[in-house]
Scaffold this active site. Sequence first.
Site, PDB file in Angstrom:
ATOM      1  N   LYS A 168       0.808  -1.230   0.000  1.00  0.00           N
ATOM      2  CA  LYS A 168       0.000   0.000   0.000  1.00  0.00           C
ATOM      3  C   LYS A 168       0.845   1.287   0.000  1.00  0.00           C
ATOM      4  O   LYS A 168       0.424   2.291  -0.563  1.00  0.00           O
ATOM      5  CB  LYS A 168      -0.960   0.012   1.192  1.00  0.00           C
ATOM      6  CG  LYS A 168      -2.104  -0.984   1.047  1.00  0.00           C
ATOM      7  CD  LYS A 168      -3.093  -0.859   2.188  1.00  0.00           C
ATOM      8  CE  LYS A 168      -4.192  -1.898   2.052  1.00  0.00           C
ATOM      9  NZ  LYS A 168      -5.234  -1.762   3.068  1.00  0.00           N
ATOM     10  N   ASP A 173      -9.859   3.047   2.373  1.00  0.00           N
ATOM     11  CA  ASP A 173      -9.960   2.303   3.638  1.00  0.00           C
ATOM     12  C   ASP A 173     -10.601   3.168   4.738  1.00  0.00           C
ATOM     13  O   ASP A 173     -11.563   2.737   5.391  1.00  0.00           O
ATOM     14  CB  ASP A 173      -8.573   1.842   4.113  1.00  0.00           C
ATOM     15  CG  ASP A 173      -8.046   0.664   3.304  1.00  0.00           C
ATOM     16  OD1 ASP A 173      -8.861  -0.150   2.828  1.00  0.00           O
ATOM     17  OD2 ASP A 173      -6.814   0.553   3.153  1.00  0.00           O
TER      18      ASP A 173
END
Length: 279
Positions: free
Chosen positions: A66, A102
């Site tokens: 990420k 997220d």
Amino acid sequence: MKKLFAVLGDPIGHSMSPIMLNDLFSFYNMDAVYLPFHVKDEDLHDAVKGLKAVGVGGFNVTVPHKSKIIPFLDGIDDLAANIGAVNTVVNENGQLIGYNTDGPGFLKGLSAILPQIEGQKVLIIGAGGAARAIYFTLAKEKPLKLDIANRTIENASGLIKECPYSVSSRACSFEEASATIGEYDLVIQTTLIGMSPKINEQPISLNNIRNHSVFCDIIYNPLETQFLKEAQQKGAVIQNGLDMFVYQGALAFEKWTGNFPDVERMRDNVLKQLGGRSC
Ligand code: ATR
């Protein structure tokens, strides 16, 4: 021509995103496919170049890529840049642009049981990647306070220092958090404690919690961690990590297609895979 979407990670076999996203593409009659790719660190740059070369529609990025993916993208939005992590990439006219869904996914899932963060006292347990996305997202919502409890207090203080949004925050130990837990309206568990093999453990003691406060765990396998079980027994409203997972995927789908999908369908689909009922 069929559009390609993907998820890159290492490992990747456990990911439920392909089942969830392929079902949506077929439900909305879209000529698209979503494939998991097992990509090692050393191959990440080549994988991104390859996806760009074949005209990928977009892709998700999961552990451990990420943050590492950021230098290989053509651009990144402000929230993802501040968080320092990308989980969703969109091909915008040949440019690969990174986003983070997220934190916003967590917030959207939470809104069903807690519509407003403004003025609330919030505690995040943990200071890793997921905590960071949630902390930065919630900091923008003007909570009265947004504290972080972590095993390593310096990691919590570091996260607080790096946040560009102004919010009242304190870093504390698990022991301090256990003693003051009754102060909080919302508590969010983001560590791996509660997942296999630490299935019977929880990071802090919940003896002093307040009735009707909201307790979330971002873990969704198992659907109910020890932390959530005890919080519910003590009168809290609870939410597991399924909503965050479903909404981060829904927001990615919206970025790729322009349409916000049927999240109930997504939730049912993932639950079927997990073989359980949500809370
Ligand atoms: P993720 O990206 O999924 O959030 P991570 O970045 O590895 O995962 O973060 C892990 C978090 O769980 C951290 O807050 C970590 O605490 P430290 O900062 O002290 O490392 C916490 N954590 C992991 N294992 C733990 C354990 N056995 N006991 C307490 N906290 C733990």
